[in-house]
Design a protein around this motif. Structure first.
Motif, PDB file in Angstrom:
ATOM      1  N   TRP A 100       0.859  -1.181   0.000  1.00  0.00           N
ATOM      2  CA  TRP A 100       0.000   0.000   0.000  1.00  0.00           C
ATOM      3  C   TRP A 100       0.889   1.222   0.000  1.00  0.00           C
ATOM      4  O   TRP A 100       1.802   1.333   0.810  1.00  0.00           O
ATOM      5  CB  TRP A 100      -0.879   0.016   1.237  1.00  0.00           C
ATOM      6  CG  TRP A 100      -2.171  -0.737   1.109  1.00  0.00           C
ATOM      7  CD1 TRP A 100      -2.480  -1.723   0.215  1.00  0.00           C
ATOM      8  CD2 TRP A 100      -3.321  -0.564   1.927  1.00  0.00           C
ATOM      9  NE1 TRP A 100      -3.754  -2.167   0.440  1.00  0.00           N
ATOM     10  CE2 TRP A 100      -4.288  -1.468   1.486  1.00  0.00           C
ATOM     11  CE3 TRP A 100      -3.617   0.264   2.997  1.00  0.00           C
ATOM     12  CZ2 TRP A 100      -5.544  -1.576   2.061  1.00  0.00           C
ATOM     13  CZ3 TRP A 100      -4.868   0.164   3.584  1.00  0.00           C
ATOM     14  CH2 TRP A 100      -5.825  -0.737   3.111  1.00  0.00           C
ATOM     15  N   GLU A 101       0.588   2.134  -0.902  1.00  0.00           N
ATOM     16  CA  GLU A 101       1.306   3.407  -0.988  1.00  0.00           C
ATOM     17  C   GLU A 101       0.358   4.494  -0.480  1.00  0.00           C
ATOM     18  O   GLU A 101      -0.744   4.639  -0.980  1.00  0.00           O
ATOM     19  CB  GLU A 101       1.679   3.653  -2.444  1.00  0.00           C
ATOM     20  CG  GLU A 101       2.367   4.953  -2.710  1.00  0.00           C
ATOM     21  CD  GLU A 101       2.628   5.126  -4.202  1.00  0.00           C
ATOM     22  OE1 GLU A 101       3.637   4.597  -4.697  1.00  0.00           O
ATOM     23  OE2 GLU A 101       1.791   5.779  -4.864  1.00  0.00           O
ATOM     24  N   TYR A 102       0.808   5.211   0.541  1.00  0.00           N
ATOM     25  CA  TYR A 102       0.010   6.303   1.130  1.00  0.00           C
ATOM     26  C   TYR A 102       0.601   7.636   0.687  1.00  0.00           C
ATOM     27  O   TYR A 102       1.804   7.846   0.807  1.00  0.00           O
ATOM     28  CB  TYR A 102       0.090   6.271   2.659  1.00  0.00           C
ATOM     29  CG  TYR A 102      -0.504   5.060   3.315  1.00  0.00           C
ATOM     30  CD1 TYR A 102      -1.727   5.139   3.966  1.00  0.00           C
ATOM     31  CD2 TYR A 102       0.169   3.847   3.323  1.00  0.00           C
ATOM     32  CE1 TYR A 102      -2.269   4.035   4.611  1.00  0.00           C
ATOM     33  CE2 TYR A 102      -0.364   2.737   3.964  1.00  0.00           C
ATOM     34  CZ  TYR A 102      -1.579   2.837   4.594  1.00  0.00           C
ATOM     35  OH  TYR A 102      -2.108   1.748   5.227  1.00  0.00           O
ATOM     36  N   LYS A 103      -0.249   8.531   0.217  1.00  0.00           N
ATOM     37  CA  LYS A 103       0.161   9.901  -0.091  1.00  0.00           C
ATOM     38  C   LYS A 103      -0.780  10.841   0.657  1.00  0.00           C
ATOM     39  O   LYS A 103      -2.001  10.706   0.570  1.00  0.00           O
ATOM     40  CB  LYS A 103       0.086  10.194  -1.590  1.00  0.00           C
ATOM     41  CG  LYS A 103       1.095   9.449  -2.422  1.00  0.00           C
ATOM     42  CD  LYS A 103       0.972   9.824  -3.894  1.00  0.00           C
ATOM     43  CE  LYS A 103       1.973   9.051  -4.731  1.00  0.00           C
ATOM     44  NZ  LYS A 103       1.790   9.328  -6.175  1.00  0.00           N
ATOM     45  N   VAL A 104      -0.191  11.781   1.385  1.00  0.00           N
ATOM     46  CA  VAL A 104      -0.978  12.772   2.118  1.00  0.00           C
ATOM     47  C   VAL A 104      -0.568  14.139   1.582  1.00  0.00           C
ATOM     48  O   VAL A 104       0.567  14.565   1.753  1.00  0.00           O
ATOM     49  CB  VAL A 104      -0.740  12.671   3.641  1.00  0.00           C
ATOM     50  CG1 VAL A 104      -1.626  13.659   4.379  1.00  0.00           C
ATOM     51  CG2 VAL A 104      -0.973  11.247   4.136  1.00  0.00           C
ATOM     52  N   SER A 105      -1.498  14.813   0.910  1.00  0.00           N
ATOM     53  CA  SER A 105      -1.208  16.082   0.244  1.00  0.00           C
ATOM     54  C   SER A 105      -2.058  17.199   0.828  1.00  0.00           C
ATOM     55  O   SER A 105      -3.229  16.992   1.137  1.00  0.00           O
ATOM     56  CB  SER A 105      -1.526  15.973  -1.257  1.00  0.00           C
ATOM     57  OG  SER A 105      -0.886  14.858  -1.820  1.00  0.00           O
ATOM     58  N   PRO A 106      -1.485  18.401   0.943  1.00  0.00           N
ATOM     59  CA  PRO A 106      -2.277  19.532   1.443  1.00  0.00           C
ATOM     60  C   PRO A 106      -3.440  19.837   0.501  1.00  0.00           C
ATOM     61  O   PRO A 106      -3.363  19.593  -0.707  1.00  0.00           O
ATOM     62  CB  PRO A 106      -1.294  20.694   1.453  1.00  0.00           C
ATOM     63  CG  PRO A 106       0.036  20.138   1.164  1.00  0.00           C
ATOM     64  CD  PRO A 106      -0.129  18.773   0.604  1.00  0.00           C
ATOM     65  N   TYR A 107      -4.503  20.372   1.081  1.00  0.00           N
ATOM     66  CA  TYR A 107      -5.676  20.760   0.322  1.00  0.00           C
ATOM     67  C   TYR A 107      -6.191  22.068   0.903  1.00  0.00           C
ATOM     68  O   TYR A 107      -5.689  22.567   1.898  1.00  0.00           O
ATOM     69  CB  TYR A 107      -6.739  19.649   0.395  1.00  0.00           C
ATOM     70  CG  TYR A 107      -7.904  19.854  -0.534  1.00  0.00           C
ATOM     71  CD1 TYR A 107      -7.736  19.778  -1.909  1.00  0.00           C
ATOM     72  CD2 TYR A 107      -9.169  20.134  -0.043  1.00  0.00           C
ATOM     73  CE1 TYR A 107      -8.804  19.973  -2.772  1.00  0.00           C
ATOM     74  CE2 TYR A 107     -10.245  20.318  -0.889  1.00  0.00           C
ATOM     75  CZ  TYR A 107     -10.055  20.243  -2.259  1.00  0.00           C
ATOM     76  OH  TYR A 107     -11.110  20.442  -3.110  1.00  0.00           O
ATOM     77  N   ALA A 108      -7.196  22.623   0.313  1.00  0.00           N
ATOM     78  CA  ALA A 108      -7.737  23.933   0.705  1.00  0.00           C
ATOM     79  C   ALA A 108      -8.123  23.984   2.188  1.00  0.00           C
ATOM     80  O   ALA A 108      -8.511  22.984   2.781  1.00  0.00           O
ATOM     81  CB  ALA A 108      -8.961  24.250  -0.152  1.00  0.00           C
ATOM     82  N   ASN A 109      -8.025  25.164   2.756  1.00  0.00           N
ATOM     83  CA  ASN A 109      -8.465  25.462   4.123  1.00  0.00           C
ATOM     84  C   ASN A 109      -7.804  24.596   5.191  1.00  0.00           C
ATOM     85  O   ASN A 109      -8.419  24.259   6.189  1.00  0.00           O
ATOM     86  CB  ASN A 109      -9.989  25.360   4.228  1.00  0.00           C
ATOM     87  CG  ASN A 109     -10.687  26.321   3.308  1.00  0.00           C
ATOM     88  OD1 ASN A 109     -10.241  27.448   3.120  1.00  0.00           O
ATOM     89  ND2 ASN A 109     -11.770  25.874   2.699  1.00  0.00           N
ATOM     90  N   GLY A 110      -6.557  24.209   4.973  1.00  0.00           N
ATOM     91  CA  GLY A 110      -5.824  23.448   5.971  1.00  0.00           C
ATOM     92  C   GLY A 110      -6.122  21.958   5.984  1.00  0.00           C
ATOM     93  O   GLY A 110      -5.597  21.233   6.822  1.00  0.00           O
ATOM     94  N   CYS A 120      -6.490  18.083   3.884  1.00  0.00           N
ATOM     95  CA  CYS A 120      -5.568  17.334   3.038  1.00  0.00           C
ATOM     96  C   CYS A 120      -6.308  16.244   2.274  1.00  0.00           C
ATOM     97  O   CYS A 120      -7.459  15.931   2.561  1.00  0.00           O
ATOM     98  CB  CYS A 120      -4.425  16.748   3.866  1.00  0.00           C
ATOM     99  SG  CYS A 120      -4.926  15.554   5.088  1.00  0.00           S
ATOM    100  N   ILE A 121      -5.618  15.716   1.306  1.00  0.00           N
ATOM    101  CA  ILE A 121      -6.109  14.572   0.534  1.00  0.00           C
ATOM    102  C   ILE A 121      -5.280  13.362   0.960  1.00  0.00           C
ATOM    103  O   ILE A 121      -4.051  13.420   0.982  1.00  0.00           O
ATOM    104  CB  ILE A 121      -5.971  14.805  -0.982  1.00  0.00           C
ATOM    105  CG1 ILE A 121      -6.866  15.963  -1.412  1.00  0.00           C
ATOM    106  CG2 ILE A 121      -6.308  13.529  -1.759  1.00  0.00           C
ATOM    107  CD1 ILE A 121      -6.693  16.374  -2.864  1.00  0.00           C
ATOM    108  N   VAL A 122      -5.969  12.283   1.307  1.00  0.00           N
ATOM    109  CA  VAL A 122      -5.310  11.029   1.656  1.00  0.00           C
ATOM    110  C   VAL A 122      -5.595  10.054   0.522  1.00  0.00           C
ATOM    111  O   VAL A 122      -6.751   9.743   0.239  1.00  0.00           O
ATOM    112  CB  VAL A 122      -5.826  10.461   2.992  1.00  0.00           C
ATOM    113  CG1 VAL A 122      -5.094   9.175   3.339  1.00  0.00           C
ATOM    114  CG2 VAL A 122      -5.698  11.485   4.106  1.00  0.00           C
ATOM    115  N   ARG A 123      -4.524   9.594  -0.113  1.00  0.00           N
ATOM    116  CA  ARG A 123      -4.635   8.690  -1.260  1.00  0.00           C
ATOM    117  C   ARG A 123      -3.907   7.393  -0.920  1.00  0.00           C
ATOM    118  O   ARG A 123      -2.757   7.412  -0.504  1.00  0.00           O
ATOM    119  CB  ARG A 123      -4.003   9.339  -2.482  1.00  0.00           C
ATOM    120  CG  ARG A 123      -4.089   8.545  -3.757  1.00  0.00           C
ATOM    121  CD  ARG A 123      -3.397   9.259  -4.929  1.00  0.00           C
ATOM    122  NE  ARG A 123      -3.649  10.678  -4.993  1.00  0.00           N
ATOM    123  CZ  ARG A 123      -4.697  11.265  -5.593  1.00  0.00           C
ATOM    124  NH1 ARG A 123      -5.599  10.534  -6.186  1.00  0.00           N
ATOM    125  NH2 ARG A 123      -4.826  12.576  -5.585  1.00  0.00           N
TER     126      ARG A 123
END
Length: 181
Positions: free
Chosen positions: A118-128, A130-133
């Protein structure tokens, strides 16, 4: 009595034929698969990162887990045993970690009927937020299991459950789930 014996033999033959047919069809399904799901969470990347990397605490918010225990380290990398409520136990090694944005966890037991990571990516998103993929790079070794996974069951169910549970931990039920990159 002969009728019961004939009926039993017919049911047994039909069962073997069904499993055989599933195996033959399963051989046409690729062993490897890639599945991606993501959600948006109104929490900072650091909060989410702490949540998903605190493996021992995951049973407190993941409804599918019974326990997660440390198995020590292997080649300097931490191995955790995830015990699921359905009885399955999967040892996972954190093979890559780039805090707080990227992690890969790999199945370490070669005797399981499946393999992968499993590859986890946590990216910033609007208003503080995030996106967890999560992307699963999986391999299903047994052709009957490939048939079942491809035609009967939802191969993304474990990822989807994990992401729904993560969202629910922060008060959001039934988050909008995205697919793909």
């Amino acid at each position: 009595m002969k009728t019961i014996l004939k009926l039993s033999l017919a049911i047994l033959a039909l069962s073997f034929l069904t499993v055989g047919l599933m195996a033959v069809i399963g051989m046409t399904v690729k062993k490897q698969h890639i599945i991606t799901r993501y959600i948006r969470v109104n929490q900072s990347r650091e909060v989410i990162w702490e949540t998903i990397t605190n493996f021992a605490a995951q049973p407190s918010w993941r409804t599918d887990l019974k326990a997660v225990t440390s198995q020590g380290s292997q080649d300097g990398k931490t191995v955790w045993l995830e015990e699921y409520k359905d009885g399955m136990a999967i040892p996972l090694e954190t093979t890559v970690i780039d805090s707080p944005r990227f992690m890969i966890r790999t199945i370490t037991d070669p005797n399981l009927p499946f393999a992968g990571n499993w590859e986890y990516k946590v990216s910033p998103y609007a208003n503080g937020g995030c996106i967890v993929r999560i992307t699963e790079y999986g391999e299903v070794k047994n052709p009957v299991f490939r048939f079942l996974g491809h035609y009967i069951f939802n191969q993304a169910e474990t990822i989807e459950t994990c992401l729904k549970n993560l969202s629910a931990k922060f008060g959001v039920q039934n988050p909008k789930m995205g697919t793909g990159e």
